[in-house]
Design a protein around this motif. Structure first.
Motif, PDB file in Angstrom:
ATOM      1  N   ARG A  96      12.624   5.866   5.134  1.00  0.00           N
ATOM      2  CA  ARG A  96      13.789   6.686   4.778  1.00  0.00           C
ATOM      3  C   ARG A  96      13.797   6.945   3.287  1.00  0.00           C
ATOM      4  O   ARG A  96      14.064   8.051   2.833  1.00  0.00           O
ATOM      5  N   MET A  97      13.468   5.884   2.522  1.00  0.00           N
ATOM      6  CA  MET A  97      13.492   6.002   1.066  1.00  0.00           C
ATOM      7  C   MET A  97      12.495   7.053   0.604  1.00  0.00           C
ATOM      8  O   MET A  97      12.810   7.893  -0.229  1.00  0.00           O
ATOM      9  N   GLN A  98      11.301   7.054   1.183  1.00  0.00           N
ATOM     10  CA  GLN A  98      10.308   7.989   0.661  1.00  0.00           C
ATOM     11  C   GLN A  98      10.665   9.420   1.052  1.00  0.00           C
ATOM     12  O   GLN A  98      10.416  10.363   0.303  1.00  0.00           O
ATOM     13  N   ARG A  99      11.304   9.585   2.217  1.00  0.00           N
ATOM     14  CA  ARG A  99      11.756  10.931   2.571  1.00  0.00           C
ATOM     15  C   ARG A  99      12.843  11.379   1.601  1.00  0.00           C
ATOM     16  O   ARG A  99      12.842  12.520   1.135  1.00  0.00           O
ATOM     17  N   GLY A 100      13.763  10.435   1.303  1.00  0.00           N
ATOM     18  CA  GLY A 100      14.843  10.768   0.355  1.00  0.00           C
ATOM     19  C   GLY A 100      14.279  11.114  -1.004  1.00  0.00           C
ATOM     20  O   GLY A 100      14.700  12.105  -1.636  1.00  0.00           O
ATOM     21  N   ILE A 101      13.293  10.330  -1.448  1.00  0.00           N
ATOM     22  CA  ILE A 101      12.696  10.587  -2.766  1.00  0.00           C
ATOM     23  C   ILE A 101      12.043  11.970  -2.767  1.00  0.00           C
ATOM     24  O   ILE A 101      12.233  12.757  -3.703  1.00  0.00           O
ATOM     25  N   ALA A 102      11.340  12.277  -1.665  1.00  0.00           N
ATOM     26  CA  ALA A 102      10.662  13.571  -1.611  1.00  0.00           C
ATOM     27  C   ALA A 102      11.684  14.701  -1.725  1.00  0.00           C
ATOM     28  O   ALA A 102      11.509  15.670  -2.489  1.00  0.00           O
ATOM     29  N   GLN A 103      12.789  14.535  -0.959  1.00  0.00           N
ATOM     30  CA  GLN A 103      13.819  15.576  -0.964  1.00  0.00           C
ATOM     31  C   GLN A 103      14.424  15.739  -2.351  1.00  0.00           C
ATOM     32  O   GLN A 103      14.528  16.863  -2.869  1.00  0.00           O
ATOM     33  N   ARG A 104      14.781  14.590  -2.960  1.00  0.00           N
ATOM     34  CA  ARG A 104      15.417  14.677  -4.269  1.00  0.00           C
ATOM     35  C   ARG A 104      14.450  15.189  -5.318  1.00  0.00           C
ATOM     36  O   ARG A 104      14.830  15.927  -6.229  1.00  0.00           O
ATOM     37  N   GLU A 105      13.183  14.848  -5.155  1.00  0.00           N
ATOM     38  CA  GLU A 105      12.202  15.326  -6.131  1.00  0.00           C
ATOM     39  C   GLU A 105      12.114  16.849  -6.073  1.00  0.00           C
ATOM     40  O   GLU A 105      12.036  17.518  -7.101  1.00  0.00           O
ATOM     41  N   GLN A 106      12.169  17.352  -4.807  1.00  0.00           N
ATOM     42  CA  GLN A 106      12.144  18.813  -4.665  1.00  0.00           C
ATOM     43  C   GLN A 106      13.358  19.435  -5.344  1.00  0.00           C
ATOM     44  O   GLN A 106      13.260  20.425  -6.055  1.00  0.00           O
TER      45      GLN A 106
ATOM     46  N   VAL B  29       0.846  -1.199   0.000  1.00  0.00           N
ATOM     47  CA  VAL B  29       0.000   0.000   0.000  1.00  0.00           C
ATOM     48  C   VAL B  29       0.881   1.249   0.000  1.00  0.00           C
ATOM     49  O   VAL B  29       0.658   2.206  -0.757  1.00  0.00           O
ATOM     50  N   ALA B  30       1.937   1.191   0.831  1.00  0.00           N
ATOM     51  CA  ALA B  30       2.833   2.339   0.911  1.00  0.00           C
ATOM     52  C   ALA B  30       3.505   2.591  -0.430  1.00  0.00           C
ATOM     53  O   ALA B  30       3.648   3.735  -0.869  1.00  0.00           O
ATOM     54  N   VAL B  31       3.898   1.504  -1.112  1.00  0.00           N
ATOM     55  CA  VAL B  31       4.552   1.665  -2.415  1.00  0.00           C
ATOM     56  C   VAL B  31       3.607   2.332  -3.400  1.00  0.00           C
ATOM     57  O   VAL B  31       3.995   3.239  -4.144  1.00  0.00           O
ATOM     58  N   ARG B  32       2.324   1.914  -3.377  1.00  0.00           N
ATOM     59  CA  ARG B  32       1.363   2.550  -4.294  1.00  0.00           C
ATOM     60  C   ARG B  32       1.234   4.035  -3.972  1.00  0.00           C
ATOM     61  O   ARG B  32       1.147   4.878  -4.862  1.00  0.00           O
ATOM     62  N   ARG B  33       1.252   4.357  -2.670  1.00  0.00           N
ATOM     63  CA  ARG B  33       1.117   5.753  -2.263  1.00  0.00           C
ATOM     64  C   ARG B  33       2.330   6.540  -2.776  1.00  0.00           C
ATOM     65  O   ARG B  33       2.188   7.636  -3.317  1.00  0.00           O
ATOM     66  N   ILE B  34       3.515   5.948  -2.598  1.00  0.00           N
ATOM     67  CA  ILE B  34       4.732   6.629  -3.056  1.00  0.00           C
ATOM     68  C   ILE B  34       4.687   6.801  -4.564  1.00  0.00           C
ATOM     69  O   ILE B  34       5.043   7.848  -5.100  1.00  0.00           O
ATOM     70  N   GLU B  35       4.181   5.781  -5.238  1.00  0.00           N
ATOM     71  CA  GLU B  35       4.076   5.843  -6.693  1.00  0.00           C
ATOM     72  C   GLU B  35       3.223   7.026  -7.122  1.00  0.00           C
ATOM     73  O   GLU B  35       3.500   7.707  -8.101  1.00  0.00           O
ATOM     74  N   GLN B  36       2.189   7.317  -6.324  1.00  0.00           N
ATOM     75  CA  GLN B  36       1.312   8.439  -6.669  1.00  0.00           C
ATOM     76  C   GLN B  36       1.897   9.774  -6.224  1.00  0.00           C
ATOM     77  O   GLN B  36       1.291  10.823  -6.453  1.00  0.00           O
ATOM     78  N   GLY B  37       3.063   9.731  -5.601  1.00  0.00           N
ATOM     79  CA  GLY B  37       3.737  10.978  -5.251  1.00  0.00           C
ATOM     80  C   GLY B  37       3.402  11.460  -3.857  1.00  0.00           C
ATOM     81  O   GLY B  37       3.682  12.602  -3.515  1.00  0.00           O
ATOM     82  N   ASN B  38       2.773  10.615  -3.080  1.00  0.00           N
ATOM     83  CA  ASN B  38       2.461  10.999  -1.706  1.00  0.00           C
ATOM     84  C   ASN B  38       3.536  10.457  -0.784  1.00  0.00           C
ATOM     85  O   ASN B  38       3.624   9.263  -0.554  1.00  0.00           O
ATOM     86  N   TYR B  39       4.351  11.390  -0.261  1.00  0.00           N
ATOM     87  CA  TYR B  39       5.488  10.929   0.552  1.00  0.00           C
ATOM     88  C   TYR B  39       5.304  11.256   2.026  1.00  0.00           C
ATOM     89  O   TYR B  39       6.229  11.211   2.798  1.00  0.00           O
ATOM     90  N   ASP B  40       4.075  11.651   2.402  1.00  0.00           N
ATOM     91  CA  ASP B  40       3.929  12.214   3.732  1.00  0.00           C
ATOM     92  C   ASP B  40       3.687  11.162   4.804  1.00  0.00           C
ATOM     93  O   ASP B  40       4.040  11.358   5.954  1.00  0.00           O
ATOM     94  N   THR B  41       3.075  10.024   4.399  1.00  0.00           N
ATOM     95  CA  THR B  41       2.683   9.047   5.416  1.00  0.00           C
ATOM     96  C   THR B  41       3.741   7.972   5.557  1.00  0.00           C
ATOM     97  O   THR B  41       4.176   7.377   4.568  1.00  0.00           O
ATOM     98  N   ASP B  42       4.136   7.717   6.795  1.00  0.00           N
ATOM     99  CA  ASP B  42       5.111   6.645   7.033  1.00  0.00           C
ATOM    100  C   ASP B  42       4.407   5.296   7.003  1.00  0.00           C
ATOM    101  O   ASP B  42       3.212   5.209   7.264  1.00  0.00           O
ATOM    102  N   VAL B  43       5.188   4.257   6.672  1.00  0.00           N
ATOM    103  CA  VAL B  43       4.639   2.900   6.702  1.00  0.00           C
ATOM    104  C   VAL B  43       4.543   2.459   8.155  1.00  0.00           C
ATOM    105  O   VAL B  43       5.526   2.532   8.888  1.00  0.00           O
ATOM    106  N   GLY B  44       3.362   2.017   8.552  1.00  0.00           N
ATOM    107  CA  GLY B  44       3.161   1.670   9.959  1.00  0.00           C
ATOM    108  C   GLY B  44       3.435   0.224  10.255  1.00  0.00           C
ATOM    109  O   GLY B  44       2.513  -0.535  10.534  1.00  0.00           O
ATOM    110  N   VAL B  45       4.668  -0.194  10.153  1.00  0.00           N
ATOM    111  CA  VAL B  45       5.013  -1.563  10.558  1.00  0.00           C
ATOM    112  C   VAL B  45       6.012  -1.444  11.690  1.00  0.00           C
ATOM    113  O   VAL B  45       7.176  -1.127  11.489  1.00  0.00           O
ATOM    114  N   ASP B  46       5.497  -1.674  12.900  1.00  0.00           N
ATOM    115  CA  ASP B  46       6.341  -1.444  14.066  1.00  0.00           C
ATOM    116  C   ASP B  46       6.842  -2.784  14.553  1.00  0.00           C
ATOM    117  O   ASP B  46       6.234  -3.427  15.399  1.00  0.00           O
ATOM    118  N   ARG B  47       7.933  -3.261  13.970  1.00  0.00           N
ATOM    119  CA  ARG B  47       8.448  -4.590  14.321  1.00  0.00           C
ATOM    120  C   ARG B  47       9.948  -4.543  14.451  1.00  0.00           C
ATOM    121  O   ARG B  47      10.592  -3.628  13.967  1.00  0.00           O
TER     122      ARG B  47
END
Lengths: 229, 795
Positions: free
Chosen positions: B340-350, B309-327
């Motif tokens: 970390r990857m989605q934050r990096g992608i957001a930064q580089r995209e900017q 689900v998170a990957v689909r969200r990132i694919e759509q360009g939404n980088y704001d929500t963290d993946v909630g897997v607390d393990r």
């Protein structure tokens, strides 16, 4: 049985001199082997005179000892009417019996001090046994003729002072086929001259040897002779 | 997807487990079957051995008993009597003692004296003679034989007294009781069977009742000898039996024997409970693995589907929500990496977006960004009926700054320029760096005076000196402006026309120019000329004309000015006024200057060969002065043609010297060191100060022809010319007057002590051959009359 054709009869043709025969006595010597050249001991040679009157039983005696847990002698030829004494030379008791048709008897357990006597008045083969020693076997060969002899270890036997005449020659041995004596010569003519015969007997394998088992101590059979008496 | 994966995982786990279970069970099953079979065989074989030894022992026991009887004195005595009743009774008595089932006594010849069964009844013994023959041979004879249709284990021994007197046979029946005993001891089913030539017959058996068919087939099985070897499987009633044929010892040609059987059920019974337990374990562990598989698949797939689900969200360009897997496991690490990857992608995209829309040097919006904004602005303006203005500005001769001071300085100039322009603009205006030294401004919604003020503010900001370290740079800029909707309807059109306006401003030395309608065509013509100009030199389209200069003192012509002409194949003769600015603008000027210098020096040498020691003046562009290599190139040509440097006069315009005063002065000094003469051209048009002029290493001044042409009529101009001549002479400079077209002017100049006159009165510029001829003649004819020129030309 096939053993009927036992022996080869050797017919010695000699001159028959009736006069001479009536007047003279002769000796016959025989040798008995088993056909393979081995001498046969304990064979009983007997001659019955043809045409002669049956000889009356003669009061005589003989001895069948028991020594070293054996009958001694193994074969005892006697003329009918002979009383045989059964001493006991062993230090053990014996119980001698015979189930033979010509003489059935039984001597209860006895030692040498009480030697029994048995009269053998019927001709025939009397087989002796000892009820407490199964291996013991002995033969009393009761004959209706005074002319008999037993072959020695070398297979030889001889009868001397045979009156001249015609005889039927019989041979018997414990291991002879059919257990009855054989006529080995139907017409033996005795004149003055000594006779010499070789006979062959086919024998069965020994089944009863009159020999104590090898493990028994030999000294066991000897009766201790009392000292002084 | 989640369901599928989970299901697949569970099914896979289950299938694997079931496979393992099944193969284990199968292996167990096969192993136990094999083990059962081999065990049954072993059992059967050992049973057979026990059976045989039991039978042997029974035979030996019988033999012992019979031998004991024959050595009994009373028995022997009784036999020896030959009394039949006695014999009967003793036989019965002795047989009863050892529980014999048959007693036979015969004489040595084989005549049966008496034969009794267990109950003392007479029994017919038909095969006695045959049996006796074997007994006579072996002395004692233990056998199994059929007597009166029943099987017996029989012993025949002689009765001795002490030699053989009779034969005694005693036997035990092979009856059901024996079979049962043997079964108890061997645990095998025992069946006594007699085989005859016409088939086997059933005797005694411990088997449960069989139907006729089974019995018959078992007998037929037995009647073949094949069963005597390895055990075979045979079905009796409901059960299978491993079956073995065991001939009885002493039986004539093996005709009597026992069928020994061991039930397969019995062999397998030990494994049955094990099998049930194994099945139970398999079922339980299958259930456990099903539960475990379900739990595991949920545990693994739920985080995985969250990641999906998170990957689909990132694919759509939404980088704001963290993946909630607390393990704490690998999936937790993966989720952290995702975050970390989605934050990096957001930064580089900017960053990429910024770079895509901004110039990396000045951080101003770039061309693409401007074009986008401009399109938008045009749409807005069109909708609202507004106007907008596109202003394009560049720095004059910026290339020289890069070339002479290095790109680092150039970059700092651009950054500073960008900063200043930005500051001079309103917030709503857009400033973009268009590339190189070009800046574009977009001003929306302002018209007339308001717009002019904005443009003026830009120009002022741009022309303030720029201080870089210890240096102060004075920059000229040109600004072109195009207005929507008057000058263009599209962004492309507006930009192009602003560019043309900017070019025009540069050409006309104005700081700012609004686009003039129709300049498009001119611009295109100029562009084509630039292209043609590149080919003009190699194609030989350029030609030098020479205009004689009259020495007013000697009344002789000893110098000429070389003027370049372009004979364009289509457009014909193009004046220098037209193509030299183009050459300067496009950078071709260096090539042009080089060619001119070479031609002039070559010409000097040519004239020397004809005894014409004529000096030649040539024009340098302002851009030539920024070229540090010029003195070396000049020296090279002078040396090549062995021309006296003093015959050469290099003319430089006043503005050219003023533009980059410091560097131009250096180059001029080096040129003077070459031995050539230097002249200031077009003097009086620029703004050069006298003090500045004084420092220049020049030899002469050329008064601009605009003064000379009108000096005969305009007294002001005459004053200017006269005072300029005096001034120059005071500074030790020669003075050349251009544009002398009548004798009166010439006389006036002579009167003012002007040194040299140049103009159509003396001669128009002449091509090389004409000039040579003209010069040759003029050497002999001093300047006298007003028709001198025509005279010389026509001659």
């Amino acid at each position: 049985m096939a053993a009927r054709s036992v022996g080869r009869r050797l017919l010695i043709v000699g001159c028959i001199f009736f006069l001479a025969a009536a007047a003279q006595a002769a000796e016959i010597r025989v040798r008995v082997d088993d056909g393979a050249g081995a001498p046969v001991a304990d064979a009983v040679l007997s001659l019955n005179r043809v045409g002669g009157t049956p000889t009356t039983p003669r009061k005589a005696s003989a001895t069948m000892d028991q020594h070293d847990l054996r009958f001694a002698p193994f074969v005892l030829p006697v003329q009918a009417g002979t009383t045989v004494t059964f001493p006991n030379s062993d230090n053990v008791r014996h119980q001698v019996y015979s189930f033979s048709a010509s003489k059935r008897f039984q001597l209860s357990l006895y030692t040498g001090n009480h030697a029994s006597t048995v009269l053998f008045d019927q001709p025939g083969i009397v087989t002796l046994g000892c009820n407490i020693h199964d291996w013991m076997v002995g033969y009393v060969v009761v004959l209706d003729t005074p002319y008999f002899a037993k072959t020695a270890a070398d297979g030889s036997a001889s009868i001397a002072n045979l009156p001249a005449g015609e005889y039927v020659v019989h041979l018997w041995h414990p291991r002879i086929e059919d257990a009855t004596s054989q006529v080995v010569e139907q017409h033996l003519v005795v004149a003055g001259a000594p006779l010499q015969r070789d006979f062959h007997l086919h024998l069965r394998a020994p089944d009863q040897s009159n020999m104590p088992p090898a493990g028994l101590e030999m000294g066991l059979g000897h009766r201790m002779r009392p000292h002084g008496t | 997807m989640e369901l599928r994966f989970r299901t697949r995982m569970t099914v896979l786990l289950l299938a694997l487990f079931a496979l393992v279970q099944m193969s284990t069970f199968l292996a167990f099953y096969v192993a136990t079957r094999q083990s059962a079979v081999s065990q049954a065989q072993t059992r059967l074989e050992s049973g057979a051995r026990v059976f045989t030894s039991l039978m042997d022992a029974r035979g030996a026991q019988l033999l012992d008993a019979v031998q004991l009887i024959t050595s009994d004195f009373g028995f022997r005595q009784a036999v020896a009597t030959g009394d039949t009743p006695t014999i009967h009774s003793v036989l019965y008595n002795q047989g009863h003692r050892i529980q014999a089932d048959i007693v036979v006594l015969s004489d040595l010849q084989g005549h049966v004296v008496a034969s009794l069964d267990a109950r003392g009844q007479p029994l017919h013994v038909d095969s006695w003679t045959t049996l006796l023959q074997r007994a006579e041979h072996d002395r004692q004879w233990s056998t199994v034989s059929m007597i009166d249709g029943r099987p017996y284990q029989l012993v025949i021994v002689p009765v001795k007294a002490p030699t053989d007197i009779a034969w005694l046979g005693m036997g035990f029946a092979l009856d059901e009781k024996l079979a049962r005993n043997l079964k108890d001891l061997t645990r095998l089913e025992v069946t006594f069977v007699a085989r005859k030539s016409q088939g086997a017959s059933w005797l005694q058996s411990t088997l449960p009742a069989m139907n006729a068919n089974e019995g018959a087939s078992l007998l037929s099985l037995v009647s073949t000898t094949s069963v005597s070897g390895a055990p075979v499987l045979f079905r009796v009633g409901p059960a299978d039996y491993f079956t073995l044929w065991q001939p009885l010892k002493g039986s004539d040609t093996g005709q009597l024997g026992a069928v020994l059987q061991f039930s397969r059920e019995g062999a397998l019974s030990a494994y049955k409970s094990l099998e049930r337990e194994l099945v139970l374990i398999a079922v339980l562990s299958l259930i456990a693995s099903l539960a475990g598989g379900l739990w595991l698949s949920r545990h693994v797939t739920r985080p995985v589907s969250r990641l999906a689900v998170a990957v689909r969200r990132i694919e759509q360009g939404n980088y704001d929500t963290d993946v909630g897997v607390d393990r704490e496991d690998e999936l937790g690490d993966l989720a952290d990496s995702f975050n970390r990857m989605q934050r990096g992608i957001a930064q580089r995209e900017q960053q990429i977006a910024h770079q895509a829309h901004h110039d990396s040097l000045t951080s101003l919006p770039n061309r693409a960004s401007l074009q986008e904004r401009l399109d938008q602005a045009i749409e807005n303006a069109k909708a609202n009926g507004h106007t907008l203005a596109v202003l394009m500005l560049d720095i004059d001769r910026f290339k020289e700054i890069n070339d002479t001071m290095g790109h680092a300085i150039g970059d700092r100039v651009l950054i500073e320029m960008g900063r200043r322009l930005r500051e001079s603009l309103d917030i709503g205006d857009m400033l973009a760096r268009f590339g190189g030294d070009e800046f574009v401004v977009l001003i929306e919604g302002r018209v007339g005076a308001e717009l002019d003020r904005a443009a003026e503010a830009l120009c002022q900001a741009a022309t303030l000196p720029i201080r870089i370290d210890a240096m102060e740079l004075f920059l000229d800029t040109s600004l072109g402006m195009a207005i929507y909707p008057q000058h263009g309807a599209t962004a492309e059109e507006l930009l192009r026309r602003a560019d043309i306006a900017m070019y025009d401003a540069k050409q006309s030395h104005l700081r700012m120019q609004i686009y003039q309608p129709g300049r498009d065509a001119m611009h295109l013509y100029r562009l084509s000329l630039v292209n043609d100009l590149r080919r003009a030199i190699p194609n030989g389209e350029l030609e030098l004309y020479y205009q004689p200069k009259l020495n007013l003192l000697t009344r002789r012509v000893d110098h000429v000015e070389a003027l370049v002409r372009w004979n364009h194949p289509q457009h014909g003769l193009i004046p220098p006024m037209e193509f030299v600015p183009l050459a300067e603008y496009s950078g071709i000027i260096r090539m042009l200057t080089d060619w001119v210098m070479h031609e002039v020096i070559r010409q000097c040498a040519a004239w020397s060969d004809q005894d014409l020691e004529i000096g030649v003046a040539l024009n340098l562009s302002a851009m030539d002065l920024s070229c540090g290599e010029l003195p070396e190139v000049l020296n090279g040509y002078l040396a090549k043609y062995a021309v006296d440097p003093s015959r050469l006069i290099l003319e430089v315009t006043e503005t050219a010297v003023m533009r980059d005063a410091v560097y131009a002065l250096e180059v001029l000094n080096r040129l003077r060191d070459c031995g050539v003469q230097l002249a200031i051209d077009d003097f009086g048009t620029g703004y050069s100060s006298l003090s500045h002029l004084k420092r220049l290493p020049v030899n002469e001044l050329k008064i601009d022809k605009s003064f000379v042409l009108s000096m005969a009529e305009d007294s002001d101009d005459a004053v200017i010319v006269r005072s300029t001549i005096e001034l120059a002479h005071n500074m030790g400079l020669k003075v050349v007057a251009e544009g002398v077209e009548d004798t009166r002017t010439l006389d006036m100049l002579h009167g003012y002590h002007c040194d040299v006159a140049q103009g159509f009165l003396i001669s128009r510029p002449l091509p090389e051959k004409e000039a040579t001829r003209w010069l040759q003649r003029s050497q002999n004819v001093p300047f006298e009359a007003c028709d001198w020129d025509e005279e010389l030309s026509e001659a």
